[in-house]
Design an enzyme around this catalytic site. Structure first.
Site, PDB file in Angstrom:
ATOM      1  N   HIS A 146      -6.162  23.861 -51.740  1.00 39.76           N
ATOM      2  CA  HIS A 146      -7.385  23.261 -51.192  1.00 39.76           C
ATOM      3  C   HIS A 146      -7.248  21.745 -51.105  1.00 39.76           C
ATOM      4  CE1 HIS A 146     -11.591  22.081 -50.683  1.00 39.76           C
ATOM      5  NE2 HIS A 146     -11.377  21.231 -51.666  1.00 39.76           N
ATOM      6  N   HIS A 151      -7.753  18.230 -47.894  1.00 40.22           N
ATOM      7  CA  HIS A 151      -8.144  16.820 -48.005  1.00 40.22           C
ATOM      8  C   HIS A 151      -7.109  15.827 -47.489  1.00 40.22           C
ATOM      9  CE1 HIS A 151     -11.944  17.036 -50.193  1.00 40.22           C
ATOM     10  NE2 HIS A 151     -11.426  17.988 -50.972  1.00 40.22           N
ATOM     11  N   GLU A 192     -16.305  17.320 -47.823  1.00 36.82           N
ATOM     12  CA  GLU A 192     -16.029  18.742 -48.055  1.00 36.82           C
ATOM     13  C   GLU A 192     -16.459  19.644 -46.901  1.00 36.82           C
ATOM     14  OE1 GLU A 192     -14.253  20.160 -50.221  1.00 36.82           O
ATOM     15  OE2 GLU A 192     -14.143  18.832 -51.951  1.00 36.82           O
ATOM     16  N   SER A 211      -9.906  24.477 -45.388  1.00 35.83           N
ATOM     17  CA  SER A 211      -9.044  25.266 -46.274  1.00 35.83           C
ATOM     18  C   SER A 211      -9.553  26.686 -46.474  1.00 35.83           C
ATOM     19  CB  SER A 211      -8.903  24.568 -47.636  1.00 35.83           C
ATOM     20  OG  SER A 211     -10.166  24.464 -48.278  1.00 35.83           O
TER      21      SER A 211
END
Length: 292
Positions: A146, A151, A192, A211
């Protein structure tokens, strides 16, 4: 690279309302520093760990066209190897040249002040453990896949990278004012779970979407969630859930807009939030269509 902080006893963060102890080894035999960073124990990854990463990468990369934003797709190759978990130092050679950022290993979730401080210093904390095969489709807490896949590619975009640093700087102040939880909602709904409007339609830039094989379709294509223009006060009033797809997504026009949103002093916003009620997930306010 800066000299690491001295080793210290650190306390893991608790995620949401869970009573389960946080994942990750926060002792590491004294290898975890006071700022929660630690060496990436790359040698401890098993062949099964690398295979899990490879399968996750291949599945998610195949979903990106038409759903992920252009900046993410452009930067994804900068992660390097696809068939194993990358070494963080290899990524840092490219990332630092691009935007002056670096990734640092952490054992798991960390408290808000160390998190904000790392971001303010252009250091992105990456959890270094990876999910088990039985967790392939869903995991509550962020793991190395993730954090890396979701990110890090966006940190290669100079404007977005500057936004994340400015967010960290503002987070330190929010912590001092007791407003860290409210500001965390802005991170949730941008870094996010943010959406951006491109000339060819809505696309995802948030790591929680990028993700997740299911949420990527849900966020961009499904008619179920509400999509709202990003408004700071609205986002910081809006609660979210960690165990289901989001009911709300906030849309930006470009990353420059996101960066400019964080320029003013947030103190008046925090004062307003003290008296305004929270908004439950999925609730529209009068005048909102949910179709940004």
């Amino acid at each position: 690279m800066d000299t690491p902080a001295a080793a210290a006893v650190v306390t893991p963060a608790v995620y949401g309302a869970s009573d389960r102890p946080p994942r990750g080894d926060y002792s590491r035999g004294g290898a975890v520093h006071a700022d929660y960073t630690c060496p990436q124990d790359w040698a401890s990854y098993t062949p099964a760990d690398h295979e899990t990463y490879k399968r996750l990468y291949e599945r998610q990369a195949a979903q990106l066209p038409g759903l992920a934003c252009d900046a993410f797709i452009k930067a994804l190759p900068s992660l390097g190897v696809k068939d194993r978990i990358p070494r963080f130092e290899e990524i840092n050679e490219r990332l630092h040249r691009a935007t002056g950022w670096e990734i640092v290993a952490v054992p798991g979730l960390i408290p808000e002040l160390p998190f904000f401080t790392l971001l303010a210093n252009r250091k992105f904390p990456v959890t270094d453990w990876i999910r088990k095969p039985e967790e392939f489709n869903y995991i509550v807490e962020p793991d190395v896949f993730h954090d890396l896949f979701g990110h890090v590619p966006m940190l290669f975009d100079p404007v977005f990278a500057d936004y994340v640093q400015r967010y960290g700087q503002g987070g330190i102040k929010a912590h001092e004012l007791g407003a860290g939880e409210k500001l965390a909602r802005l991170y949730w709904y941008t870094v996010e779970f943010g959406l951006i409007r491109q000339t060819d339609g809505l696309r995802a830039y948030g790591a929680g979407i990028l993700s997740s094989v299911g949420e990527l379709q849900h966020a961009v294509r499904s008619g179920e969630p509400h999509r709202l223009p990003l408004d700071l006060l609205r986002a910081m009033r809006t609660r979210y859930k960690i165990d289901t797809y989001q009911a709300n997504y906030f849309v930006i026009e470009n990353f420059a807009q996101l960066f400019e949103f964080t320029a003013p002093d947030f103190t008046p916003l925090y004062q307003a939030l003290e008296v305004l009620p929270d908004i439950p997930p999925g609730v529209l306010l009068p005048g909102e269509s949910g179709k940004a």
